[in-house]
Scaffold this motif. Structure first.
Motif, PDB file in Angstrom:
ATOM      1  N   VAL A 170       0.832  -1.197   0.000  1.00 14.04           N
ATOM      2  CA  VAL A 170       0.000   0.000   0.000  1.00 14.04           C
ATOM      3  C   VAL A 170       0.871   1.251   0.000  1.00 14.04           C
ATOM      4  CG1 VAL A 170      -1.669   1.323   1.347  1.00 14.04           C
ATOM      5  CG2 VAL A 170      -1.961  -1.137   1.090  1.00 14.04           C
ATOM      6  N   ALA A 171       1.914   1.248   0.826  1.00 11.34           N
ATOM      7  CA  ALA A 171       2.815   2.403   0.884  1.00 11.34           C
ATOM      8  C   ALA A 171       3.541   2.602  -0.441  1.00 11.34           C
ATOM      9  CB  ALA A 171       3.823   2.218   2.018  1.00 11.34           C
ATOM     10  N   TYR A 172       3.956   1.487  -1.062  1.00 14.67           N
ATOM     11  CA  TYR A 172       4.658   1.562  -2.344  1.00 14.67           C
ATOM     12  C   TYR A 172       3.759   2.138  -3.436  1.00 14.67           C
ATOM     13  CZ  TYR A 172       6.541  -0.177  -6.773  1.00 14.67           C
ATOM     14  OH  TYR A 172       6.984  -0.281  -8.059  1.00 14.67           O
ATOM     15  N   LEU A 173       2.517   1.640  -3.510  1.00 11.10           N
ATOM     16  CA  LEU A 173       1.594   2.128  -4.527  1.00 11.10           C
ATOM     17  C   LEU A 173       1.254   3.597  -4.310  1.00 11.10           C
ATOM     18  CD1 LEU A 173      -0.843  -0.908  -4.850  1.00 11.10           C
ATOM     19  CD2 LEU A 173       0.968  -0.222  -6.419  1.00 11.10           C
ATOM     20  N   ARG A 174       1.087   3.994  -3.068  1.00 10.02           N
ATOM     21  CA  ARG A 174       0.766   5.388  -2.782  1.00 10.02           C
ATOM     22  C   ARG A 174       1.916   6.304  -3.181  1.00 10.02           C
ATOM     23  NH1 ARG A 174      -0.216   4.899   2.290  1.00 10.02           N
ATOM     24  NH2 ARG A 174      -2.486   4.688   2.102  1.00 10.02           N
ATOM     25  N   ALA A 175       3.153   5.859  -2.955  1.00 18.89           N
ATOM     26  CA  ALA A 175       4.317   6.697  -3.235  1.00 18.89           C
ATOM     27  C   ALA A 175       4.649   6.780  -4.715  1.00 18.89           C
ATOM     28  CB  ALA A 175       5.531   6.168  -2.472  1.00 18.89           C
ATOM     29  N   GLU A 209      13.915   6.770 -10.051  1.00 19.77           N
ATOM     30  CA  GLU A 209      13.867   5.361 -10.442  1.00 19.77           C
ATOM     31  C   GLU A 209      14.482   4.483  -9.358  1.00 19.77           C
ATOM     32  OE1 GLU A 209      13.221   2.173 -13.360  1.00 19.77           O
ATOM     33  OE2 GLU A 209      12.399   4.184 -13.053  1.00 19.77           O
ATOM     34  N   PHE A 210      15.607   4.928  -8.797  1.00 21.04           N
ATOM     35  CA  PHE A 210      16.251   4.168  -7.729  1.00 21.04           C
ATOM     36  C   PHE A 210      15.402   4.182  -6.453  1.00 21.04           C
ATOM     37  CE2 PHE A 210      19.742   3.661 -10.428  1.00 21.04           C
ATOM     38  CZ  PHE A 210      20.713   2.876  -9.829  1.00 21.04           C
ATOM     39  N   ASP A 211      14.734   5.297  -6.179  1.00 24.55           N
ATOM     40  CA  ASP A 211      13.853   5.351  -5.007  1.00 24.55           C
ATOM     41  C   ASP A 211      12.720   4.332  -5.136  1.00 24.55           C
ATOM     42  OD1 ASP A 211      15.357   7.337  -3.854  1.00 24.55           O
ATOM     43  OD2 ASP A 211      14.077   8.982  -4.549  1.00 24.55           O
ATOM     44  N   ARG A 212      12.168   4.228  -6.330  1.00 29.21           N
ATOM     45  CA  ARG A 212      11.082   3.275  -6.543  1.00 29.21           C
ATOM     46  C   ARG A 212      11.588   1.843  -6.446  1.00 29.21           C
ATOM     47  NH1 ARG A 212       7.587   4.875 -11.642  1.00 29.21           N
ATOM     48  NH2 ARG A 212       6.165   3.422 -10.617  1.00 29.21           N
ATOM     49  N   LEU A 213      12.807   1.603  -6.920  1.00 26.00           N
ATOM     50  CA  LEU A 213      13.389   0.273  -6.770  1.00 26.00           C
ATOM     51  C   LEU A 213      13.580  -0.075  -5.305  1.00 26.00           C
ATOM     52  CD1 LEU A 213      16.128   0.044  -9.564  1.00 26.00           C
ATOM     53  CD2 LEU A 213      13.926  -1.122  -9.478  1.00 26.00           C
ATOM     54  N   VAL A 230      15.441   9.168 -17.357  1.00 30.65           N
ATOM     55  CA  VAL A 230      15.314   7.822 -17.941  1.00 30.65           C
ATOM     56  C   VAL A 230      13.830   7.486 -18.013  1.00 30.65           C
ATOM     57  CG1 VAL A 230      17.546   7.020 -17.062  1.00 30.65           C
ATOM     58  CG2 VAL A 230      15.478   6.703 -15.685  1.00 30.65           C
ATOM     59  N   PRO A 231      13.422   6.562 -18.889  1.00 27.59           N
ATOM     60  CA  PRO A 231      12.016   6.138 -18.919  1.00 27.59           C
ATOM     61  C   PRO A 231      11.601   5.556 -17.572  1.00 27.59           C
ATOM     62  CG  PRO A 231      13.146   5.422 -20.904  1.00 27.59           C
ATOM     63  CD  PRO A 231      14.199   5.955 -19.986  1.00 27.59           C
ATOM     64  N   ALA A 232      10.408   5.909 -17.112  1.00 22.33           N
ATOM     65  CA  ALA A 232       9.909   5.408 -15.835  1.00 22.33           C
ATOM     66  C   ALA A 232       9.740   3.896 -15.878  1.00 22.33           C
ATOM     67  CB  ALA A 232       8.582   6.083 -15.495  1.00 22.33           C
ATOM     68  N   LEU A 233       9.962   3.245 -14.719  1.00 21.24           N
ATOM     69  CA  LEU A 233       9.817   1.787 -14.599  1.00 21.24           C
ATOM     70  C   LEU A 233      10.746   1.031 -15.552  1.00 21.24           C
ATOM     71  CD1 LEU A 233       5.942   1.421 -14.270  1.00 21.24           C
ATOM     72  CD2 LEU A 233       7.625   1.054 -12.467  1.00 21.24           C
ATOM     73  N   LEU A 234      11.918   1.593 -15.832  1.00 18.80           N
ATOM     74  CA  LEU A 234      12.839   0.940 -16.765  1.00 18.80           C
ATOM     75  C   LEU A 234      13.548  -0.251 -16.122  1.00 18.80           C
ATOM     76  CD1 LEU A 234      14.246   0.999 -19.543  1.00 18.80           C
ATOM     77  CD2 LEU A 234      15.971   2.500 -18.530  1.00 18.80           C
ATOM     78  N   LEU A 235      13.981  -0.098 -14.871  1.00 20.52           N
ATOM     79  CA  LEU A 235      14.784  -1.120 -14.222  1.00 20.52           C
ATOM     80  C   LEU A 235      13.967  -2.150 -13.455  1.00 20.52           C
ATOM     81  CD1 LEU A 235      17.665   1.135 -12.842  1.00 20.52           C
ATOM     82  CD2 LEU A 235      17.698  -0.301 -14.874  1.00 20.52           C
ATOM     83  N   GLN A 236      12.755  -1.800 -13.080  1.00 21.64           N
ATOM     84  CA  GLN A 236      11.971  -2.685 -12.222  1.00 21.64           C
ATOM     85  C   GLN A 236      11.732  -4.071 -12.816  1.00 21.64           C
ATOM     86  OE1 GLN A 236       8.951  -0.962  -9.701  1.00 21.64           O
ATOM     87  NE2 GLN A 236       7.514  -2.516 -10.394  1.00 21.64           N
TER      88      GLN A 236
END
Length: 345
Positions: free
Chosen positions: A191-196, A211-215, A245-251
């Motif tokens: 839930v916290a990840y999706l909200r952020a 991008e690194f924060d999301r990873l 960089v394109p979003a969600l590139l590394l995930q």
């Protein structure tokens, strides 16, 4: 209508170059005469003709769309511009030399001079017309390409985000049955990840730091499920943090490392994500110490790697590339190479 002075200056300089060429040709056929008269007459007639036609086109609203007036105005403008340019330009050159061509020149000379001016005027006008049309088409093609690229990136993102969510929900379902407390912790993290990240995922690209924060958020989410079996390292130099960089590139690559690398390995392993610059190239590394795969398996790209390849192609064309290496039992490394001097915004 706004005047593009840079474009006007460019065409003006090209007109002067045409005039110099015409004067040189005339002098080559009459080397026993001085060069100054053909030079002055050519410049005066050419510049006047260009001024009447080029600035006259600004009076018609249709020129804003096509770069040239349409209908009757588009046909009469070059005729009137060439005629006025010849008359005014010849008069200016006559004034400079202190004589009158219309009074002293023979009828044959006037007809020949007017004919040369008309032919050259038509050729130069057509050249500028086709040049402007090609420029407009290039801009339209560039805009259409940009819009198509944006649409393709959005489509790829809409395919990628549900893939990540389905994987996470599937893992959550397993945990509910075997460890409810860890399942609760994982749900809270999710839930916290999706909200952020919901707002950030709507952008086509974002800074590498985000991008690194999301990873990091995602890896913390996965750490709840895998516990000590998963360790990770994120290495982002400060001078690369603001590169787009394109979003969600590394995930998807990190997901692959977990699903195909660490999960099948009893003792788990570690994941390393690193960014580094090599001249004008940004290299992004995703490496794991998982089970790896053999050379035959390496020939087949899974969902995540297919997504990454397509997104790099959509964002950078041939300037972006993917390199994958793996050794059975030792892990897998994926390298992304993209230009640092290209704005994907």
């Amino acid at each position: 209508m706004k005047i593009d002075w840079i474009d006007k200056l460019r065409r003006g300089l090209q007109t002067i170059a045409f005039c110099l060429a015409i004067a040189s040709i005339q002098y080559a056929f009459r080397p026993d005469h001085p060069f100054e008269p053909p030079l002055v007459y050519s410049l005066c007639i050419g510049i006047c003709t260009w001024s009447f036609i080029d600035f006259g086109s600004q009076l018609f609203p249709s020129a804003q769309i096509s770069g040239w007036p349409t209908g009757l105005a588009g046909k009469l403008l070059p005729v009137a511009g060439i005629a006025l340019g010849y008359l005014v330009g010849t008069s200016l050159a006559d004034w400079y030399f202190g004589w009158s061509s219309f009074a002293n020149a023979s009828r044959q000379q006037l007809i020949l001079s007017g004919l040369i001016s008309a032919i050259v005027g038509v050729v130069v006008t057509y050249y500028f017309f086709t040049q402007g049309k090609n420029t407009l088409l290039e801009k339209q093609i560039g805009e259409a390409t940009r819009l198509a690229t944006d649409a393709r990136l959005k489509l790829l993102e809409t395919q990628l985000e549900p893939h990540m969510l389905f994987n996470t929900l599937a893992n959550l379902r397993v945990l509910i049955g075997v460890d409810p407390q860890r399942a609760q912790d994982m749900l809270d993290r999710m839930v916290a990840y999706l909200r952020a990240t919901l707002a950030a995922s709507r952008a086509s690209n974002h800074p590498l730091e985000r991008e690194f924060d999301r990873l990091r958020d995602y890896l913390e989410l996965m750490s709840v499920r895998m516990g000590p079996r998963m360790r990770y390292t994120l290495d982002l130099p400060a001078d690369l943090a603001n590169l787009n960089v394109p979003a969600l590139l590394l995930q998807p690559l990190v997901e692959n490392s977990i699903k195909h690398g660490l999960e099948p390995k009893l003792e788990g392993g570690s994941i390393t994500v690193r960014a580094q610059r090599d001249g004008s190239t940004l290299t992004l590394l995703v490496s794991d110490t998982g089970v790896g795969f053999d050379a035959q398996t390496a020939l087949t790209d899974g969902f995540g790697l297919v997504q990454v390849r397509e997104r790099l192609t959509a964002a950078y064309g041939e300037k972006g590339s993917v390199e994958r290496n793996s050794t059975p039992g030792q892990g897998t490394t994926v390298l992304l190479h993209l230009p640092t001097n290209t704005n994907t915004a």
